[in-house]
Write an enzyme that holds these catalytic residues in place. Structure first.
Site, PDB file in Angstrom:
ATOM      1  N   GLU A 104       0.914  -1.214  -0.179  1.00 31.06           N
ATOM      2  CA  GLU A 104      -0.030  -0.042  -0.011  1.00 31.06           C
ATOM      3  C   GLU A 104       0.985   1.281  -0.146  1.00 31.06           C
ATOM      4  O   GLU A 104       1.420   1.840   1.128  1.00 31.06           O
ATOM      5  CB  GLU A 104      -1.010   0.072   1.338  1.00 31.06           C
ATOM      6  CG  GLU A 104      -1.953   1.270   1.169  1.00 31.06           C
ATOM      7  CD  GLU A 104      -2.760   1.158   2.385  1.00 31.06           C
ATOM      8  OE1 GLU A 104      -3.945   1.544   2.178  1.00 31.06           O
ATOM      9  OE2 GLU A 104      -2.451   0.841   3.431  1.00 31.06           O
ATOM     10  N   TYR A 175      -5.558  10.862   3.553  1.00 32.50           N
ATOM     11  CA  TYR A 175      -4.407  10.979   3.201  1.00 32.50           C
ATOM     12  C   TYR A 175      -4.445  11.913   1.775  1.00 32.50           C
ATOM     13  O   TYR A 175      -5.163  12.147   1.383  1.00 32.50           O
ATOM     14  CB  TYR A 175      -3.475   9.682   3.167  1.00 32.50           C
ATOM     15  CG  TYR A 175      -3.381   8.999   4.366  1.00 32.50           C
ATOM     16  CD1 TYR A 175      -2.974   9.491   5.389  1.00 32.50           C
ATOM     17  CD2 TYR A 175      -3.880   7.645   4.537  1.00 32.50           C
ATOM     18  CE1 TYR A 175      -2.999   9.030   6.636  1.00 32.50           C
ATOM     19  CE2 TYR A 175      -3.935   7.002   5.778  1.00 32.50           C
ATOM     20  CZ  TYR A 175      -3.460   7.593   6.932  1.00 32.50           C
ATOM     21  OH  TYR A 175      -3.213   7.025   8.151  1.00 32.50           O
ATOM     22  N   ARG A 318      -8.958  -7.384  10.900  1.00 24.59           N
ATOM     23  CA  ARG A 318      -9.117  -7.804  12.432  1.00 24.59           C
ATOM     24  C   ARG A 318      -9.548  -9.479  12.333  1.00 24.59           C
ATOM     25  O   ARG A 318      -8.605 -10.364  13.197  1.00 24.59           O
ATOM     26  CB  ARG A 318     -10.224  -7.267  13.086  1.00 24.59           C
ATOM     27  CG  ARG A 318      -9.733  -5.769  13.450  1.00 24.59           C
ATOM     28  CD  ARG A 318     -10.788  -5.060  14.051  1.00 24.59           C
ATOM     29  NE  ARG A 318     -11.839  -4.720  13.088  1.00 24.59           N
ATOM     30  CZ  ARG A 318     -12.756  -3.932  13.379  1.00 24.59           C
ATOM     31  NH1 ARG A 318     -13.021  -3.605  14.572  1.00 24.59           N
ATOM     32  NH2 ARG A 318     -13.548  -3.575  12.310  1.00 24.59           N
ATOM     33  N   CYS A 341     -12.572 -12.753  15.978  1.00 20.70           N
ATOM     34  CA  CYS A 341     -12.422 -11.598  16.492  1.00 20.70           C
ATOM     35  C   CYS A 341     -13.653 -11.374  17.031  1.00 20.70           C
ATOM     36  O   CYS A 341     -14.654 -11.345  16.834  1.00 20.70           O
ATOM     37  CB  CYS A 341     -12.358 -10.490  15.252  1.00 20.70           C
ATOM     38  SG  CYS A 341     -12.488  -8.839  15.387  1.00 20.70           S
ATOM     39  N   CYS A 347      -6.124  -4.518  18.958  1.00 19.09           N
ATOM     40  CA  CYS A 347      -5.031  -4.665  17.880  1.00 19.09           C
ATOM     41  C   CYS A 347      -4.586  -3.139  17.395  1.00 19.09           C
ATOM     42  O   CYS A 347      -3.484  -3.128  16.898  1.00 19.09           O
ATOM     43  CB  CYS A 347      -5.576  -5.304  16.626  1.00 19.09           C
ATOM     44  SG  CYS A 347      -7.287  -4.962  16.068  1.00 19.09           S
ATOM     45  N   ASP A 635      -5.399 -11.211  35.933  1.00 20.59           N
ATOM     46  CA  ASP A 635      -5.657  -9.946  36.794  1.00 20.59           C
ATOM     47  C   ASP A 635      -5.270 -10.109  38.268  1.00 20.59           C
ATOM     48  O   ASP A 635      -4.929  -9.272  38.962  1.00 20.59           O
ATOM     49  CB  ASP A 635      -7.228  -9.937  36.530  1.00 20.59           C
ATOM     50  CG  ASP A 635      -7.413  -9.242  35.287  1.00 20.59           C
ATOM     51  OD1 ASP A 635      -6.682  -8.680  34.537  1.00 20.59           O
ATOM     52  OD2 ASP A 635      -8.526  -9.238  34.719  1.00 20.59           O
TER      53      ASP A 635
END
Ligand code: ADP
Ligand code: SF4
Length: 671
Positions: A104, A175, A318, A341, A347, A635
């Site tokens: 790309e 862009y 994803r 996903c 991500c 955790d």
């Protein structure tokens, strides 16, 4: 198992100009937080996707020139011969498995502040550059346009030398080329104003790139089918005119929408195939193949969209991150094994923080090269040890699965009636339904193993653990939200926290129904504060959301959600108090203090939901440490995201009895 013949359509080859994709599974360009800084890591990551059956695998956005520098976000680059060597590492890894490699090519224009290169940012006119950067672009004159076209062609030539099969002209996502396409481009020359003029640069780039490398490489265009995000037909008028104008010029249309937070929206806000309505017209105006994304994890949805002529290629970022082997699983009739996903966008936080990608569902993502982790294969056990895991949340479940796959005898005990820990509970909150996939996929896979047993409603204590006599014990008992307000802002408990009117998300997740009015105090800054406020408001309570930060759920900027979360809170008419810390809780009020002046403000509150930090539930670990082989994960070790807990469980499983320590290779540019 054999493939269901219904899915044969997904495995048909697709001609893309001079090249042929071996199947319809197409990993669209997506960022990795690695870019030019970590060429080996990114090559291994892309290679694993190709190995998993993605017929086409693309790079992330790849800068064509130093005037397009996105630091601190790490893009790829193809500025010189050193870059050719680095990028060909990726190409080779993709080609090893018979997939096509796409690149790309990217110029950021006003989106690039060029803080690293200090080159002058460029734009169709003099416009503000970067993200709140105090600088503007140079308005491109004719010689700048000529330069841009030359840089693009030089980059395309390098891409061809690196071995790429598909070369992009990137005309989306605000862009440079997209900045020319938009109505805001009011240049008075032939590159601005009318639709035809605004599309001229893109048209010339497609034609010239095809002339330059089109004999062996396909030229793809990434293009926005709307100027908005939602299914709003009005937003597609201009893009449609432009696409009609350009029609069959490129070899492939890679279709997206303008609004990132919709295109790659989290599952809380955007469903699977969310772009369908906005882009379903595209194939009616071009004969060239079309690819588009939609967080596709269901083979049925993929089939439907191809059959209905909406897309030719199943675009995925994803789904290919969560399961690099998704195509192979469909090919082998193992759809039940697809690690779907959950749409959490963890991500994306890698790129947003300038660090390598990670994934909630796939703990091996980003670790392919530096740790040598593979998403489907794991080394055999290093001993005949048995393992007892205490706690069946995401950490415990992942450890049980990965240890089981290594061949260990594993027993898991869970205090509650159901597995999944926080994932099971939180997936009942508004919009988080898909998160339960973290539990369900692991249960499916554990169900295939004979050497992993689990016991529900089996809260276990020290004596029982000792009595059980496993060779290794893993404590995965999670964490509990603190009631006392200690968090980022307060290092000491808040006055009045002992009141029974002060509750935490754990109470709400356990089914407690608070009385209104409610003050939700969020010093955690991720999703839970906003979700709890939404839940209580939908239950009809008056809710005020208070945070010491400048905006609510501020960390969700990294998951591209902050705007949508705040929008939802505003729509639900939940008053927001930003830059305010909870000072104390009185008989019927919450007293807030400005973080700048200390000036206080009282808000009536029958309930205060304290969302600050969490206390690891590690008592079992501490009472047994030193007596037996015992570890803690998830955790219970360090409270964090679900992704952190899954990773922790996986890492433990990989490292147990590992004869070779798990490496942590540091990547650097190949020169
Ligand atoms: P993590 O995210 O680290 O996996 P969770 O809080 O999601 O942590 O899960 C921890 C799980 O541990 C919960 O399902 C909880 O019911 C369970 N648990 C806590 N203490 C015990 C215990 N003594 N025996 C068995 N299970 C326990
Ligand atoms: Fe999907 Fe979340 Fe993994 Fe991203 S991090 S691929 S959104 S599961």
């Amino acid at each position: 198992m054999a493939r269901d013949p219904r899915f044969d359509l997904l495995f048909e080859p697709v001609e893309i100009g001079p090249v042929t994709a071996p199947n319809r599974f197409y990993q669209v360009p997506h960022c990795t937080g690695m870019g030019y800084r970590r060429p080996n890591s990114v090559a291994a990551l892309r290679g694993v996707k190709a190995e998993g059956g993605w017929g086409t695998v693309c790079t992330e956005y790849c800068s064509i020139h130093p005037s397009s520098d996105d630091e601190p976000y790490p893009s790829a680059s193809i500025w010189d011969d050193g870059d050719i060597r680095a990028m060909s590492l990726t190409v080779d890894k993709i080609h090893e498995h018979g997939a096509l490699a796409g690149i790309e090519l990217w110029h950021g224009g006003a989106a690039s502040a060029n803080n690293y290169t200090r080159e002058v940012p460029l734009g169709p006119y003099s416009m503000l550059a970067g993200v709140y950067d105090p600088l503007q672009t140079k308005a491109m004159d004719k010689s700048d346009i000529k330069d841009l076209k030359r840089w693009h062609l030089e980059a395309a030539r390098r891409a061809k030398r690196a071995g790429f099969d598909i070369v992009y002209v990137y005309a989306a996502h605000w862009y440079l080329i997209h900045q020319f396409l938009l109505p805001s481009n009011r240049r008075t020359d032939e590159y601005g104003g009318s639709v035809e003029n605004r599309a001229r640069l893109l048209k010339e780039l497609i034609i010239e790139t095809k002339e330059e490398i089109g004999d062996t490489c396909a030229v793809a265009v990434r293009f926005s089918a709307s100027t908005g995000g939602e299914d709003d037909d009005q937003n597609t008028t201009e893009p449609r005119e432009m696409l009609e104008l350009l029609g069959d010029l490129p070899d492939l249309w890679d279709i997206t929408v303008h609004d990132y937070s919709y295109e790659m929206g989290t599952s809380r806000f955007v469903p699977e195939a969310g772009l369908e309505k906005t882009m379903s017209w595209v194939k009616s105006v071009t004969d060239k193949p079309v690819v588009s994304v939609g967080r596709f994890t269901s083979p049925e949805t993929m089939l439907r969209l191809v059959r209905q002529g909406v897309i030719d290629l199943i675009g995925a970022a994803r789904p290919s991150i969560a399961d690099p082997f998704l195509p192979m699983k469909i090919a082998e009739g193992r759809q039940d094994e697809i690690r779907e996903c959950i749409g959490c966008n963890i991500c994306y936080t890698g790129d947003q923080t300038g660090t390598p990608i990670r994934c909630t569902q796939n703990p091996t993502m980003g670790e392919e090269w530096r740790k040598g982790w593979h998403p489907e294969y794991i080394p055999e056990k290093g001993s005949e040890s048995s393992v007892l895991i205490v706690g069946g949340g995401p950490a415990g479940l992942e450890a049980a699965l990965a240890l089981g796959q290594r061949g260990y005898e594993v027993a898991l005990t869970e205090a509650r009636r159901e597995l999944g820990g926080r994932v099971t509970l939180e997936s009942r909150l508004p919009g988080l339904e898909e998160w339960v996939r973290v539990r369900d996929w692991r249960l499916t896979m554990i169900g295939k193993l004979k050497n992993v047993d689990y016991y529900l409603e089996s809260e276990i204590d020290e004596d029982q653990i000792l009595e059980y006599g496993a060779d290794h014990v893993v404590i995965a008992t999670g964490a509990k939200w603190r009631h006392d307000g200690v968090g980022r802002w307060h290092a000491q408990p808040i006055s009045g926290w002992e009141s029974t009117r002060v509750i935490t998300p754990d109470d709400i997740l356990a089914g407690f129904q608070p009385e209104g009015p409610v003050v939700v105090y969020d010093d955690d800054h991720y999703y839970i504060g906003g979700v709890i406020a939404e839940l209580l408001r939908r239950d009809g309570l008056d809710v005020t959301l208070v945070t010491p930060a400048n905006e609510i759920s501020t960390w969700t900027r990294h998951t591209e959600e902050q705007y949508r979360i705040q929008q939802r809170i505003v729509e639900l008419e939940i008053p927001i108090e930003t830059c305010m810390a909870l000072a104390r809780v009185t008989a019927d009020h919450a007293v807030l203090g400005s973080i700048y002046t200390g000036r206080t403000k009282e808000i009536e509150a029958a309930t205060v939901v304290m969302i600050t930090s969490r206390a690891p539930q590690d008592a079992l670990y501490h009472s047994l440490a030193g007596q037996i082989a015992i570890d803690r994960i998830g955790d219970c070790l360090n409270p964090g995201t679900i992704a952190t807990a899954v990773y922790s469980g996986h890492k433990f499983a990989r490292e147990l009895d590992a004869s070779v320590p798990v490496p942590f290779l540091r990547d650097s540019r190949v020169v």
